[in-house]
Scaffold this active site. Structure first.
Site, PDB file in Angstrom:
ATOM      1  N   TYR A  96      -4.221   3.946   6.508  1.00  0.00           N
ATOM      2  CA  TYR A  96      -4.650   2.893   7.448  1.00  0.00           C
ATOM      3  C   TYR A  96      -5.983   3.265   8.085  1.00  0.00           C
ATOM      4  O   TYR A  96      -6.847   2.415   8.290  1.00  0.00           O
ATOM      5  CB  TYR A  96      -3.596   2.684   8.546  1.00  0.00           C
ATOM      6  CG  TYR A  96      -2.366   1.982   8.028  1.00  0.00           C
ATOM      7  CD1 TYR A  96      -2.281   0.594   8.050  1.00  0.00           C
ATOM      8  CD2 TYR A  96      -1.301   2.688   7.494  1.00  0.00           C
ATOM      9  CE1 TYR A  96      -1.169  -0.059   7.551  1.00  0.00           C
ATOM     10  CE2 TYR A  96      -0.189   2.041   6.995  1.00  0.00           C
ATOM     11  CZ  TYR A  96      -0.131   0.667   7.025  1.00  0.00           C
ATOM     12  OH  TYR A  96       0.965   0.014   6.519  1.00  0.00           O
TER      13      TYR A  96
ATOM     14  N   LYS B  40       0.840  -1.186   0.000  1.00  0.00           N
ATOM     15  CA  LYS B  40       0.000   0.000   0.000  1.00  0.00           C
ATOM     16  C   LYS B  40       0.876   1.237   0.000  1.00  0.00           C
ATOM     17  O   LYS B  40       2.025   1.130   0.439  1.00  0.00           O
ATOM     18  CB  LYS B  40      -0.957   0.008   1.183  1.00  0.00           C
ATOM     19  CG  LYS B  40      -0.348  -0.210   2.566  1.00  0.00           C
ATOM     20  CD  LYS B  40       0.830   0.572   3.037  1.00  0.00           C
ATOM     21  CE  LYS B  40       0.678   2.048   3.238  1.00  0.00           C
ATOM     22  NZ  LYS B  40       1.987   2.691   3.671  1.00  0.00           N
TER      23      LYS B  40
END
Ligand code: NAD
Length: 423
Positions: free
Chosen positions: A252, A167
């Site tokens: 996140y 990510k």
């Protein structure tokens, strides 16, 4: 030991044996076996050695034999790859490292020796097409800077390899969509490494929130911060990172907020603040505060920062209880506490979970998908959606206005099946 204590122990043993059943007495009298453990269906188990009042230790991990594991090529040998991912293979049950890709031959030769990887399975970035000819490599793990993910995912797909990609998936939703399309064309799986959707405490929070343990979840409160180091790192270059705190650590909060209830935000509001004159933030943003508005009416308030001391917290506020995870987004140190009314009093309890290496759990999930053909829980589409929402967050911060997003009716619209419970 004195003669007296031997005598006393013998007397106690004799007294106890009289009161026990014959079989128990015989077991107590016979010497313990030289070796213990039972093998059934290639799995080793041991009888309990602590009373049923105690938490039972996890059984041995029973990893798959080496020749049955999915072979991974690790692309990019930076901090995450060498500090976390390569060591995690030792705790994985279904994955093994079999090849490396790096721009540094010396570093790659050292790491190849450390992990038992053959010299002819080490490649330069420009040679990634040669992965096609290496049958030991079934999947690649892309761990390069964000702006290079598209290049590396496309190269892996062209070589016919399944792809696990770090990510943020890319630096824009357009790039992310290209990556999904390339993997679909090549008929290879693409998973984005959203470790919070595999981390045991976060999974428990998702289970509790969706199961009604907190009543209706109305508010979420998430913070993920870390103070950036010296200027000059790729994370501070817009062309390589795509943005600052938001796509790196704020992601996140975004991805976990979406995963808690499985809903997609219908609107976002945001503001961003970057101090003038700090060379670390000449190209990328420092602080972002954003709020995600979900169709059920739930809201998630998120804060991310590149200039404040590390804090990685998650809180879910429901109509009948709240839940928090300390160190929620960290590699370890998670603590899950739940508050609710019990017997007319507020009670806060801690739920302990067996420690698991998140990177190993994630590797095993993807290896399982490769072996069985099932889609990953966090496929490329999940990454595209985060880029769509991040673009809306930036637009909201720039204009100061609420930005609406297309309504998505289905829950978990961009996710594959839930990962199986870890045995
Ligand atoms: P890093 O800088 O330590 O490593 C990047 C690697 O890419 C280095 O080996 C570097 O040599 C190589 N590289 C190749 N081309 C490069 C170029 N043009 N410029 C700079 N480096 C180049 O970074 P990292 O912290 O390991 O991050 C790598 C990826 O992993 C990023 O996408 C990051 O967001 C992600 N990440 C994820 C987590 C997580 O918890 N899942 C944690 C940290 C990083």
């Amino acid at each position: 030991m004195t003669d007296e204590s031997i005598t006393r122990r013998t007397a106690l043993f004799a007294a106890g044996a009289v009161g026990l059943g014959a079989a128990t007495a015989a077991a107590a009298a016979s010497p313990p076996p030289v070796d213990t453990g039972t093998i059934a269906a290639d799995k080793l188990t041991f009888p309990p050695n602590v009373a049923s009042t105690e938490v039972q230790p996890a059984p041995p991990p029973n990893p798959a034999p080496q020749d049955e594991r999915v072979g991974f090529a690790v692309i990019g040998l930076g901090k995450l790859a060498t500090e976390n991912i390569l060591p995690a293979f030792a705790q994985s049950k279904h994955a093994k490292p079999v090849a490396l890709v790096s721009g540094s031959p010396d570093k790659m030769a050292l790491i190849a020796r450390q992990y038992g990887i053959a010299a002819n399975s080490c490649y330069a970035y420009a040679d990634m097409a040669r992965l096609r000819d290496n049958p030991a490599v079934q999947a690649v793990y892309v761990v390069t800077p964000n702006a290079l993910h598209r290049r590396d995912v496309l190269a892996a797909a062209a070589a016919g390899k399944h792809v696990l990609c770090e990510k943020p998936m890319a630096t824009s939703s357009r790039e992310a969509r290209d990556m999904v399309a390339a993997c679909a064309r090549a008929n290879v799986k693409l998973m984005i490494a959203y470790r919070m959707q595999y981390q045991p405490h976060a999974r428990e929070a998702i289970r509790l929130a969706r199961g009604g343990a907190l009543g209706d979840v109305v508010l979420m409160d998430m913070v993920n911060n870390q103070n950036q180091g010296d200027p000059g790192q790729w994370r501070q270059k817009r062309a390589l990172a795509g943005g600052g705190s938001l796509p790196d650590v704020g992601l996140y909060c975004l991805n976990t907020s979406r995963a808690i209830l499985g809903e997609e935000p219908v609107a976002v509001t945001a503001s961003s603040w970057t101090p003038a004159g700090d060379p670390r933030f000449a190209e990328v943003e420092d602080n972002v505060a954003f709020t995600l508005h979900f169709p059920s009416g739930a809201m998630s308030n998120c804060l991310t920062s590149y200039s404040t001391h590390e804090l990685r917290r998650l809180k879910l506020l429901g109509s009948t209880g709240w839940l928090e995870i300390e160190n929620a987004f960290a590699y370890d140190g998670q603590r899950l506490r739940i508050a609710k009314l019990v017997d007319g009093r507020n009670e806060v309890t801690e739920r302990t979970m067996p420690a698991k290496n998140q990177f190993a759990v994630e590797l095993d999930h993807f290896a399982g998908c490769v072996k069985t053909g099932t889609p990953p829980r966090t496929p490329g589409e999940e990454g595209v959606q985060d880029h769509v929402v991040m673009e809306a967050i930036y637009a909201a911060a720039k204009t100061g206005r609420r930005v609406d997003l297309p309504r998505v009716a289905k829950r978990d619209a961009f996710r594959g099946p839930e990962p199986e419970a870890e045995g």
